[in-house]
Write a protein that holds these residues in place. Structure first.
Motif, short mmCIF file in Angstrom:
data_model
loop_
_atom_site.label_atom_id
_atom_site.label_comp_id
_atom_site.label_asym_id
_atom_site.label_seq_id
_atom_site.Cartn_x
_atom_site.Cartn_y
_atom_site.Cartn_z
N MET A 1 0.84 -1.18 0.00
CA MET A 1 0.00 0.00 0.00
C MET A 1 0.89 1.24 0.00
SD MET A 1 -3.46 1.31 1.04
CE MET A 1 -4.11 -0.26 0.78
N LYS A 2 0.58 2.19 -0.86
CA LYS A 2 1.33 3.44 -0.94
C LYS A 2 0.61 4.49 -0.10
CE LYS A 2 2.78 2.50 -5.65
NZ LYS A 2 2.73 2.95 -7.04
N HIS A 3 1.34 5.53 0.28
CA HIS A 3 0.70 6.63 1.00
C HIS A 3 1.32 7.95 0.57
CE1 HIS A 3 4.25 6.11 3.55
NE2 HIS A 3 4.07 7.36 3.92
N TYR A 4 0.55 9.02 0.71
CA TYR A 4 0.96 10.38 0.40
C TYR A 4 0.78 11.20 1.67
CZ TYR A 4 0.14 15.21 -1.01
OH TYR A 4 0.17 16.58 -1.09
N THR A 5 1.81 11.98 2.03
CA THR A 5 1.74 12.85 3.20
C THR A 5 1.91 14.29 2.74
OG1 THR A 5 2.73 11.13 4.58
CG2 THR A 5 2.72 13.38 5.45
N CYS A 6 0.95 15.14 3.07
CA CYS A 6 1.03 16.56 2.72
C CYS A 6 2.06 17.24 3.61
CB CYS A 6 -0.34 17.22 2.89
SG CYS A 6 -0.33 19.01 2.61
N GLY A 7 2.98 17.97 3.04
CA GLY A 7 3.99 18.68 3.80
C GLY A 7 3.47 19.91 4.51
N HIS A 8 2.26 20.33 4.19
CA HIS A 8 1.69 21.54 4.79
C HIS A 8 0.83 21.22 6.01
CE1 HIS A 8 0.41 25.69 4.89
NE2 HIS A 8 -0.86 25.33 4.79
N GLY A 10 0.06 17.75 7.01
CA GLY A 10 0.34 16.44 7.57
C GLY A 10 -0.68 15.36 7.24
N HIS A 11 -1.66 15.68 6.41
CA HIS A 11 -2.68 14.72 6.02
C HIS A 11 -2.05 13.54 5.29
CE1 HIS A 11 -6.59 13.26 4.70
NE2 HIS A 11 -6.12 13.19 3.46
N VAL A 12 -2.41 12.31 5.69
CA VAL A 12 -1.88 11.09 5.07
C VAL A 12 -3.01 10.38 4.34
CG1 VAL A 12 -0.79 8.86 5.47
CG2 VAL A 12 -0.13 10.82 6.85
N THR A 13 -2.77 10.04 3.08
CA THR A 13 -3.74 9.30 2.28
C THR A 13 -3.10 8.00 1.84
OG1 THR A 13 -4.69 11.35 1.45
CG2 THR A 13 -5.19 9.35 0.23
N GLU A 14 -3.73 6.87 2.19
CA GLU A 14 -3.23 5.57 1.76
C GLU A 14 -4.07 5.08 0.59
OE1 GLU A 14 -3.10 2.82 4.95
OE2 GLU A 14 -1.65 3.99 6.09
N THR A 15 -3.40 4.57 -0.44
CA THR A 15 -4.11 4.13 -1.63
C THR A 15 -3.26 3.18 -2.45
OG1 THR A 15 -5.24 4.89 -3.62
CG2 THR A 15 -3.30 6.11 -2.96
N ASP A 16 -3.90 2.46 -3.36
CA ASP A 16 -3.17 1.63 -4.30
C ASP A 16 -2.63 2.47 -5.46
OD1 ASP A 16 -3.59 -0.68 -2.84
OD2 ASP A 16 -5.51 -1.06 -3.82
N LYS A 61 0.39 27.36 -1.14
CA LYS A 61 -0.15 26.94 0.15
C LYS A 61 -1.26 27.90 0.56
CE LYS A 61 4.16 25.03 1.87
NZ LYS A 61 5.16 25.07 2.95
N PRO A 62 -2.35 27.37 1.14
CA PRO A 62 -3.41 28.26 1.63
C PRO A 62 -2.90 29.05 2.83
CG PRO A 62 -3.85 25.99 2.27
CD PRO A 62 -2.65 25.97 1.38
N PHE A 63 -3.50 30.20 3.07
CA PHE A 63 -3.06 31.07 4.16
C PHE A 63 -3.25 30.43 5.52
CE2 PHE A 63 -1.92 34.96 6.10
CZ PHE A 63 -2.74 35.13 7.18
N ASN A 64 -4.41 29.82 5.76
CA ASN A 64 -4.71 29.20 7.06
C ASN A 64 -4.34 27.74 7.03
OD1 ASN A 64 -5.80 31.57 8.07
ND2 ASN A 64 -7.81 31.11 7.21
N ARG A 65 -3.59 27.29 8.01
CA ARG A 65 -3.27 25.87 8.12
C ARG A 65 -4.46 25.11 8.67
NH1 ARG A 65 2.30 23.45 9.27
NH2 ARG A 65 3.56 24.67 7.86
N ILE A 66 -4.72 23.96 8.09
CA ILE A 66 -5.76 23.06 8.59
C ILE A 66 -5.04 21.81 9.06
CG2 ILE A 66 -7.77 21.69 7.99
CD1 ILE A 66 -8.40 23.79 5.85
N ARG A 67 -5.26 21.43 10.30
CA ARG A 67 -4.59 20.26 10.85
C ARG A 67 -5.19 18.98 10.30
NH1 ARG A 67 -1.63 21.68 15.76
NH2 ARG A 67 -2.04 23.88 16.14
N LYS A 68 -4.40 17.92 10.35
CA LYS A 68 -4.82 16.61 9.88
C LYS A 68 -6.17 16.22 10.50
CE LYS A 68 -3.40 11.81 10.03
NZ LYS A 68 -2.37 10.89 10.48
N GLY A 69 -7.12 15.83 9.66
CA GLY A 69 -8.41 15.38 10.12
C GLY A 69 -9.41 16.48 10.40
N GLN A 70 -8.99 17.74 10.36
CA GLN A 70 -9.89 18.85 10.64
C GLN A 70 -10.75 19.12 9.40
OE1 GLN A 70 -7.87 22.37 11.83
NE2 GLN A 70 -9.69 23.61 11.94
N ILE A 71 -12.00 19.37 9.59
CA ILE A 71 -12.91 19.65 8.50
C ILE A 71 -12.88 21.14 8.20
CG2 ILE A 71 -15.33 19.58 7.75
CD1 ILE A 71 -15.70 17.20 9.61
#
Length: 72
Positions: A1-8, A10-16, A61-71
């Motif tokens: 399984m591969k994953h992508y992590t946003c450097g801004h 920290g959101h991690v997405t796992e996918t094929d 990058k957007p002005f406001n940071r959104i933390r991992k999992g935040q809507i």
């Protein structure tokens, strides 16, 4: 399984298919865009020619940071 992590945010997405998870899109023959589905940060890549050995790389990058999992 591969994953992508946003450097801004920290959101991690796992996918094929890593390109699909990063929102990869072609805009022209040598220009593409990758974006984070959580915070909206994106990069635009533009190659000088069809060898893809050089080009431009822009990070937006957007002005406001959104933390991992935040809507938004």
């Amino acid at each position: 399984m591969k994953h992508y992590t946003c450097g801004h945010c920290g959101h991690v997405t796992e996918t094929d298919d890593q390109l699909e998870a990063m929102g990869f899109r072609w805009y022209s023959n040598f220009t593409s865009k990758i974006s984070c589905p959580n915070c909206g940060t994106y990069t635009i890549q533009q190659a000088f020619d069809d060898t893809f050995t050089g080009g431009h790389f822009l990070v937006v990058k957007p002005f406001n940071r959104i933390r991992k999992g935040q809507i938004k």
